[in-house]
Design a protein around this motif. Structure first.
Motif, mmCIF file in Angstrom:
data_model
loop_
_atom_site.group_PDB
_atom_site.id
_atom_site.type_symbol
_atom_site.label_atom_id
_atom_site.label_comp_id
_atom_site.label_asym_id
_atom_site.label_seq_id
_atom_site.Cartn_x
_atom_site.Cartn_y
_atom_site.Cartn_z
ATOM 1 N N ASP A 1 65.255 -11.312 -6.978
ATOM 2 C CA ASP A 1 66.264 -10.561 -7.728
ATOM 3 C C ASP A 1 66.493 -9.194 -7.095
ATOM 4 O OD1 ASP A 1 66.485 -12.638 -9.429
ATOM 5 O OD2 ASP A 1 65.582 -11.656 -11.165
ATOM 6 N N GLU B 1 65.377 -5.661 -3.347
ATOM 7 C CA GLU B 1 65.048 -7.045 -3.679
ATOM 8 C C GLU B 1 63.566 -7.171 -4.004
ATOM 9 O OE1 GLU B 1 64.969 -11.463 -1.532
ATOM 10 O OE2 GLU B 1 65.781 -9.716 -0.494
ATOM 11 N N ASN C 1 69.367 -5.338 -13.382
ATOM 12 C CA ASN C 1 69.218 -6.538 -12.551
ATOM 13 C C ASN C 1 70.596 -7.032 -12.134
ATOM 14 O OD1 ASN C 1 68.568 -8.999 -11.373
ATOM 15 N ND2 ASN C 1 66.909 -9.406 -12.807
ATOM 16 N N SER D 1 71.114 -9.570 -10.288
ATOM 17 C CA SER D 1 71.065 -11.006 -9.994
ATOM 18 C C SER D 1 71.122 -11.884 -11.235
ATOM 19 C CB SER D 1 69.787 -11.331 -9.212
ATOM 20 O OG SER D 1 69.715 -10.581 -8.026
ATOM 21 N N THR D 2 71.306 -11.292 -12.403
ATOM 22 C CA THR D 2 71.326 -12.090 -13.635
ATOM 23 C C THR D 2 72.656 -12.810 -13.831
ATOM 24 O OG1 THR D 2 71.954 -10.079 -14.834
ATOM 25 C CG2 THR D 2 69.622 -10.675 -14.819
ATOM 26 N N THR E 1 75.360 -11.365 -5.981
ATOM 27 C CA THR E 1 74.468 -10.717 -6.939
ATOM 28 C C THR E 1 73.684 -9.587 -6.284
ATOM 29 O OG1 THR E 1 72.713 -12.335 -6.447
ATOM 30 C CG2 THR E 1 74.206 -12.828 -8.276
#
Length: 303
Positions: free
Chosen positions: A135, A145, A178, A180-181, A246
Motif C-alpha cells: 500500500d 510504499e 492510504n 491504495s484503498t 493508487t
C-alpha cells in the motif's frame, strides 16, 4: 601458621577435586543439552517455514502470517529451554526464576513501555485489513510504499527510493492516508489565464486536452473544470480528473504530463499564462506637467 596454610590448601584441593568430579559427571548431560538445544533451534526454523506455508493458503495479511509464525517459533524455543534446564538438573533454579518472574516482569514492563507499546501496535497493524504490504500511504509527514511491518516499526519506501522506519505506536496514534484503498486517484491541477482570454474556449481546450491525453478519462463529463478566482494578474481555474492508479507517485506524474500538454495547447492557440506584474497608470500629461512646474519653480521672478 604453617599447619593452617597446609590445611587450607588441602581443603581447596579437595574442593577443586569435587568440582572436577561434578563437571565430569555433568559433562554428558551438558553435551546432551547442547545437542537438544541445537535441535530445538533447527526445529523452530523448520516449524516457522511450515507455519508460513500453511498460512499462505489463508486470506490473512502477510504481516499477520509473519507474526503468527514468529510466535510459534518462539514457543518452540521456550519449550526447548525448559527441556534443557531439566537435562542439566536445574529445576530448582528454574522454580526460583519463575518465583521472581512477577517482580522482574513488573520492572521490565515499566522500563520497556515504549517497546511494549510498539509491540502491541505492531500486532494491531498486522491485523487490520486496510493497512498491508504494497500500500502507498502517508503518515506522520512521510509518504511511501509499505515494504515491511514488524513488531517494532513500519518500513516505507519513498519515491526517491529511501527507506523510512516509523515506530508502530506513532502510526497507530496518527492519521493514515492510504492511496491504495481505491482503484483510482484524482489529479487536481490549478492554473491561470490572462483577462483577455476567451474563457469558454480555454475551458473546452483544457477538457479536450485531458480527454485525449489520458486513457482513463473516456469522456468530457469525467473532467471537472471550474474557474475559481479573479486574481491580480489572471483568472484562475482548477481542473480535476481521475486516473487508474493508487500511487501518489503516479498522480504526480499524471499532473506533470497534464501541465506539459496544457502548456503546449495554450502556446499553439496564443493563450497567455500571465505572471504577477504591477502596472503604473499615469494620467495624460502627468509627467510633463510636473516637469513644467518644477522648471517654473526654478525660474527667478521678474516682479
Amino acid at each position: 601458621m604453617k599447619d593452617k596454610l597446609l590445611e587450607a590448601w588441602s581443603k581447596m584441593l579437595s574442593k577443586l577435586d569435587h568440582w572436577f568430579d561434578s563437571i565430569i559427571l555433568a559433562l554428558p548431560n551438558f553435551i546432551i543439552a547442547i545437542i537438544v538445544f541445537t535441535f530445538v533451534l533447527f526445529l523452530s526454523k523448520q516449524i516457522n517455514k511450515l507455519v508460513l506455508k500453511l498460512l499462505d493458503r489463508s486470506s490473512m495479511q502477510r504481516s499477520m502470517k509473519n507474526l503468527i509464525s514468529k510466535l510459534v517459533s518462539a514457543i518452540v524455543i521456550i519449550v526447548g529451554l525448559f527441556i534443557v534446564l531439566g537435562i542439566l538438573n536445574l529445576d530448582k533454579a528454574l522454580n526460583t526464576v519463575l518465583a521472581g518472574a512477577g517482580v522482574l516482569g513488573l520492572a521490565v514492563g515499566l522500563a520497556l513501555q515504549g517497546a511494549l507499546a510498539n509491540f502491541y501496535s505492531g500486532v494491531v497493524l498486522s491485523y487490520i485489513h486496510f493497512f498491508k504490504y504494497g500500500d502507498w500511504i502517508e503518515s506522520n509527514g512521510y509518504e511511501g510504499e509499505i515494504t515491511n511491518i514488524d513488531l517494532r516499526s513500519v518500513t516505507l519506501k519513498q519515491s526517491d527510493n529511501n527507506l523510512v522506519y516509523i515506530p508502530n505506536k506513532m502510526v497507530v496514534d496518527s492519521p493514515i492516508k492510504n492511496y491504495s484503498t481505491t482503484a483510482q486517484s484524482r489529479v487536481i491541477l490549478t492554473c491561470g489565464v490572462h483577462y483577455d482570454s476567451d474563457l469558454k474556449f480555454v475551458r473546452d481546450l483544457v477538457v479536450k486536452t485531458i480527454v485525449e491525453r489520458f486513457d482513463a478519462v473516456t469522456s468530457k463529463q469525467e473532467v471537472l473544470f471550474m474557474y475559481n478566482e479573479f486574481a491580480d494578474s489572471s483568472i484562475n481555474f482548477e481542473t480535476r480528473f481521475w486516473i487508474k492508479s493508487t500511487s501518489a507517485l503516479e498522480v504526480a506524474k499524471a499532473k506533470s504530463e497534464a501541465i506539459i500538454a496544457i502548456k503546449a495547447e495554450f502556446d499553439a492557440n496564443d493563450i497567455n499564462i500571465p505572471f504577477p506584474i504591477r502596472t503604473l497608470d499615469f494620467p495624460e500629461g502627468f509627467l510633463g506637467g510636473n516637469t513644467q512646474n518644477e522648471v517654473s519653480a526654478q525660474r527667478p521672478s521678474n516682479e
